[in-house]
Structure formats: C-alpha cells, structure tokens
Write an enzyme that holds these catalytic residues in place. Structure first.
Site, PDB file in Angstrom:
ATOM      1  N   ASP A 307       0.877  -1.175   0.000  1.00 67.88           N
ATOM      2  CA  ASP A 307       0.000   0.000   0.000  1.00 67.88           C
ATOM      3  C   ASP A 307       0.910   1.219   0.000  1.00 67.88           C
ATOM      4  O   ASP A 307       2.026   1.138  -0.492  1.00 67.88           O
ATOM      5  CB  ASP A 307      -0.945  -0.034   1.209  1.00 67.88           C
ATOM      6  CG  ASP A 307      -2.263   0.692   0.962  1.00 67.88           C
ATOM      7  OD1 ASP A 307      -2.211   1.843   0.493  1.00 67.88           O
ATOM      8  OD2 ASP A 307      -3.337   0.130   1.227  1.00 67.88           O
ATOM      9  N   HIS A 341       1.391   1.833  -3.270  1.00 64.64           N
ATOM     10  CA  HIS A 341       0.317   2.638  -3.859  1.00 64.64           C
ATOM     11  C   HIS A 341       0.736   4.089  -3.992  1.00 64.64           C
ATOM     12  O   HIS A 341       0.248   4.801  -4.866  1.00 64.64           O
ATOM     13  CB  HIS A 341      -0.955   2.530  -3.015  1.00 64.64           C
ATOM     14  CG  HIS A 341      -1.644   1.210  -3.153  1.00 64.64           C
ATOM     15  ND1 HIS A 341      -2.800   0.885  -2.470  1.00 64.64           N
ATOM     16  CD2 HIS A 341      -1.343   0.121  -3.903  1.00 64.64           C
ATOM     17  CE1 HIS A 341      -3.175  -0.336  -2.788  1.00 64.64           C
ATOM     18  NE2 HIS A 341      -2.311  -0.823  -3.656  1.00 64.64           N
TER      19      HIS A 341
END
Length: 563
Positions: A307, A341
C-alpha cells in the site's frame, strides 16, 4: 569511485534526462547529524534516544534458537532486567527467535544483530485486543507485535529482521496471486467467498468484515463485541504511541498484519538506514505511517510494500479533529520506494493537519502513484507548507503527482481498472469538515513513464490553493488535469505526452503557465472550461504558441484568459 545502488539509479536518470541535476553530495552527506541545511522552514535538531550503557542478551534469559520454541518470556525478562538498571541494550543474537508481542519500556534499545530473525507467532490468542487508533479512528484492535506507549528513549538498531507473520491475518484476492500461491492459501485452511475469488483467514474474519468501513467497525462499541471478531482486528506491526525520542536505524521490518511501522504522537522520531517490506498484494500493507508526530526525519531507507510507502497522517474525521495534533516538521530525503500505492503520501487521514514538510532526493520505481495527496469531505484539517524537490519516478502505472480531494478508499490503479473517473460536483457549505491543501512547492521532478503526469483536483467550495510546480520533465500518456484550483503556477515544464490534449483545466483561477514546451500541435492541446475560470495567464515562447493550441469553452468569460 564506488557508488551505492541508489546513486547509480540517479545517474541512470541523468542519462535519460540530460538536464537532470544529480546531487550525489546530498546523497553522501545527508544525515540526522547536520543542521538540516536547505530546509525551507525552521527545524530544531531532532534529539536521538539516550540509552544507558547496560547490555543483556535474550539467550541468557532462556530464549531458544530455532523458531519453534516461544521466547516471549525471554524477551520480557531481558527487557525487565535492563530496565531495572535504568535502561540499556537488549541484544538479539543471530538465530531464529519465535515470540509473541514484545512490550517496550523507556530507555531500551533492541539490537537485532545481523543474522537474527524475530518471527512473531501466528497464534492470535497471544495478541489481546486493546483500545488504540487505526485508520485514524479510535477503536479496538489486537495488540501490535511490537508495542509501546508513553515512553522515552526507544531504539531499534542492528541489521536483523522482524517478521510479523502477516499472511495469517490478511485476506487475499485470488487475482493478485499466482496459481501455486493461491493453492497454498486454500490448503492452509481459512474460508473462501462464494465466488471463490477471495481467501479469508477464518469465519470470524468474514463476520468482522461485514459492515466494516475501511477495516474499522464503527458500529461496535464494547470490548465484548470486538472480542467476537478478534481475527478481523489485524494490528499494525510496530506501534509506538505518545512517546519521545524514537530511533529506527538498520533493521528490516517485513510482512506486517496491517500497517508496518506506525509512530503515533511521537516527538523526535528518526527512521534511517531501514528496510520496510511487505508482499505487493498485502491488504493495507503500508510501509511507514507517521501520524500526528513532531520533528521527524526519514532518510536513507527503502520501501517495497503493498500500500502507501511513506505516509503522513493526523487522524480521521471527528476523532482526528478532536485529537487536534498535527503532523509537523518533517524531513523525508534520500529514500527509494519500489512497489507501493504511493511513494510519499499525505492523507487521507489528515484531519489534525499537516504542516512543514520537506521531501527531496527520492526515487520511486513502479509505485502506483509517486507523490500522492488525498482527502475527502468530512475530514477537515489543513495541509500546508509542503516543499518537494528532486524526485525521480520511473514506470508509474497511474498518476505521477496526484491531489485527489474525492478519495474513497481505492487505489488509483484500482479505480482506473474499474473504469471510475473523478466527477466534478457542486459546492457545499464550508465548515470544520472541509479539508484544505495550500502553499505547496514542487520542483525538479523527472517522470519517465506514467499514465498521467499531474492530476490536481480540489473541491468546488475549497480549491487547491497556491501550488507551484517548476522544472518538471515528464513522459506520460496524459499530461495535466487541473480542476477547482486557485493560484497554480507552472514554470519550466517539458512534456512528452501521448495524448493530444496536454493541459485540461476546469474552473482554474489565478493561474500562470510559463516556459512550457510539449509535443502536441493540436488546437486542443490546452483546454479551458468552467464558468468559475478566471485570471489564467498563458505565456507563449519560441517552442509553444498558446494562441494556436488553446481551446476555451463557452462558459469561460472572455476576459478570463490572457495570452
């Protein structure tokens, strides 16, 4: 002359971009011991932990090497023993050490020697649930594998590895795994969804996941209610809260159940020479989440996670506003991010505010987004005085620079894959729930491949304000989207864009584009629309004649654009 890997990467960018200034001296000399020269705001020296000169070894307290005998008591006894002397160093020697939660105390240095692997037990009964904060909200979660609260002088040193055994805590989507990986999860037990496209650790996890909003069950109130969904309450791997003088220097932290390292309300925080790793598919597998901290240095570290990699936060919605503790005085420099991310991210939990942040000399390779700023209506909070320079981005699958005030919990890559696009909405009244992003300087940016170079979207009722981007060289499929923004200054921008439209501006105010060059000859290379657009200045040059490459919408006042 010998170069480190990140220096060679920067030199490679110099070949790709002939005008790219490489600051090897900054790479070599940047350390927490300097006076923070070149920082754009007043920054006091960050105090490092002071650890007394006492030493113990976990092997002397009954720790058994091999990774099969639980050593939780040996860790606790070693920490207690040195704590009774006023503090000191707890040595974790080479070997495999299985343990439950490690509870920290003040004046303690955990020194994991090279060759040491600290493997946290997969027995979830060892992790009682406690009141804590997760996703910026006050809630209950299982205690973290490494946990400390109300401490002073804590350090993690050495080159050993801490492994959070996250695979037994997280759900996994079949589409993110190879066939053999998926088969291994299925054989391990757990539960499949009806479509057999997602694996869950247990029925209890499935129950907990129902009615959850971004992994938090706001509908549950009592400890007893949370106990019924213990498996769902994945902890962050390292949780240090309300503490002073915390240092991470040297170890590897990997495979966390949720976020990896989460300093919350820490004053004087240093993360350097540290490696943070999570599987790329790990749900909420953030690398470093610095939340409501003051005086922070993150340098010379690497991140490869599932992430956001380096995240700056300050609480979410009412809980964050009630806490009212901003994240402030932050230096992030000389880091490498592989998968993630976002390379460096602010938000979306920024309700307490973020201010005074310097980011420089960082490389992002294949991160979903490079520089990522995100929030939503309901957050509140102000993000301001952000200074970013010398960022090198390669093969970014979505937006290299992204400001998204309509963040809804999905990564940008997921939104693009599902065909979602941001929509322009009508303004609503401004109140304490309205987030604000302003006074941000971004310069010396190099983008070698992205789905989009820059995406800037504010709110109709609270525009992005005073963002300056200069010295940007970029190759991407799409150029700039600028929506509901005030005071955007673009200077010395050189773009190689596949799309014929380079700048798409909607409701832009008090903007200027100077020293701009791009490869499109389309009369719609620059499009300006929106009845709120005003005072937009386009300055042509020898390479770019805006008068021949600009289309202005019917709703834009004739006096709004000056060429």
């Amino acid at each position: 002359m010998k170069f480190k890997l990140n220096q060679l990467l920067f030199l490679a960018f110099a070949v790709t971009f002939s005008n790219c200034p490489i600051n090897i001296q900054a790479q070599n000399n940047g350390s927490s011991k300097d006076s923070y020269s070149g920082i754009e705001f007043k920054m006091n020296k960050i105090n490092e932990p002071k650890i007394p000169n006492n030493t113990v070894n976990i092997a002397d307290f009954g720790a058994v090497n091999g990774g099969t005998v639980l050593c939780t008591k040996a860790f606790a006894d070693a920490i207690d023993a040195v704590s009774k002397k006023g503090g000191g160093k707890v040595i974790i020697p080479p070997g495999m050490w299985l343990t439950g939660p490690i509870i920290l105390k003040s004046n303690i240095e955990l020194h994991a020697q090279r060759g040491a692997l600290i493997k946290f037990s997969t027995d979830k009964n060892l992790y009682p649930i406690i009141e804590t904060s997760f996703e910026g909200l006050n809630t209950w979660r299982c205690i973290s594998p490494i946990y400390g609260k109300n401490l002073e002088n804590v350090a993690f040193t050495g080159n050993g590895v801490y492994d959070g055994s996250g695979e037994v805590w997280r759900m996994v989507k079949k589409g993110k795994l190879t066939e053999s990986q998926w088969n291994d999860f299925v054989k391990s037990g757990g539960v499949l969804n009806d479509k057999k496209t997602s694996w869950y650790p247990s029925e209890q996890y499935v129950k907990g996941n129902q009615n959850a909003d971004q992994n938090v069950r706001a509908d549950l109130k009592t400890k007893e209610q949370f106990e019924e969904i213990r498996d769902f309450l994945r902890p962050v791997m390292v949780s240090i809260q309300n503490s002073k003088r915390v240092l991470f220097d040297g170890p590897v932290f990997q495979n966390s159940p949720a976020w990896n390292i989460h300093p919350l309300m820490v004053e004087d925080l240093i993360i350097r020479n540290t490696t943070v790793r999570n599987p790329w598919y790990s749900q909420n597998g953030d690398g470093l989440d610095v939340e409501s901290c003051k005086n922070v240095l993150v340098e010379n570290s690497s991140f490869d996670v599932g992430d956001d990699a380096i995240c700056i936060k300050s609480g979410k919605d009412k809980d964050g506003r009630d806490r009212g503790v901003p994240c402030e005085n932050i230096i992030i420099r000389n880091n490498i991010v592989y998968h993630g991310h976002g390379g460096v991210t602010v938000g979306s939990e920024m309700s307490g505010g973020v201010k005074n942040m310097h980011v420089s000399n960082c490389t992002f390779m294949g991160t979903d987004v490079g520089l990522r700023f995100k929030s939503n209506r309901g957050r509140g909070g102000v993000v301001e005085n952000i200074f970013i320079s010398d960022i090198y981005m390669n093969s970014i699958p979505s937006q290299a620079i992204s400001f998204d005030l309509y963040y809804g919990g999905k990564s940008i890559a997921e939104k693009l894959a599902e065909g979602e696009t941001n929509t322009v909405t009508t303004a609503i009244p401004v109140d304490e729930k309205t987030p604000q992003f302003k006074n941000i300087v971004i310069k010396n940016i190099y983008i070698n491949g992205a789905q989009q170079a820059v995406f800037l979207q504010g709110l109709p009722e609270m525009n992005l304000e005073n963002i300056e981007i200069s010295n940007l060289t970029g190759k991407a499929d799409k150029g700039f989207s600028i929506i509901d923004a005030n005071g955007i200054k673009l200077n010395n921008i050189n773009l190689d864009i596949a799309d014929s439209t380079i700048f798409d501006i909607y409701n832009g105010k008090n903007m200027s584009l100077k020293n701009i060059s791009f490869n499109s000859d389309s009369p719609k290379a620059v499009t300006i629309d929106g009845e709120a657009s005003k005072n937009i200045e386009l300055v042509s040059n020898a390479k770019t004649d805006f008068s021949k490459k600009t289309t202005i919408g019917d709703k834009v006042a004739k006096s709004a654009v000056k060429m």
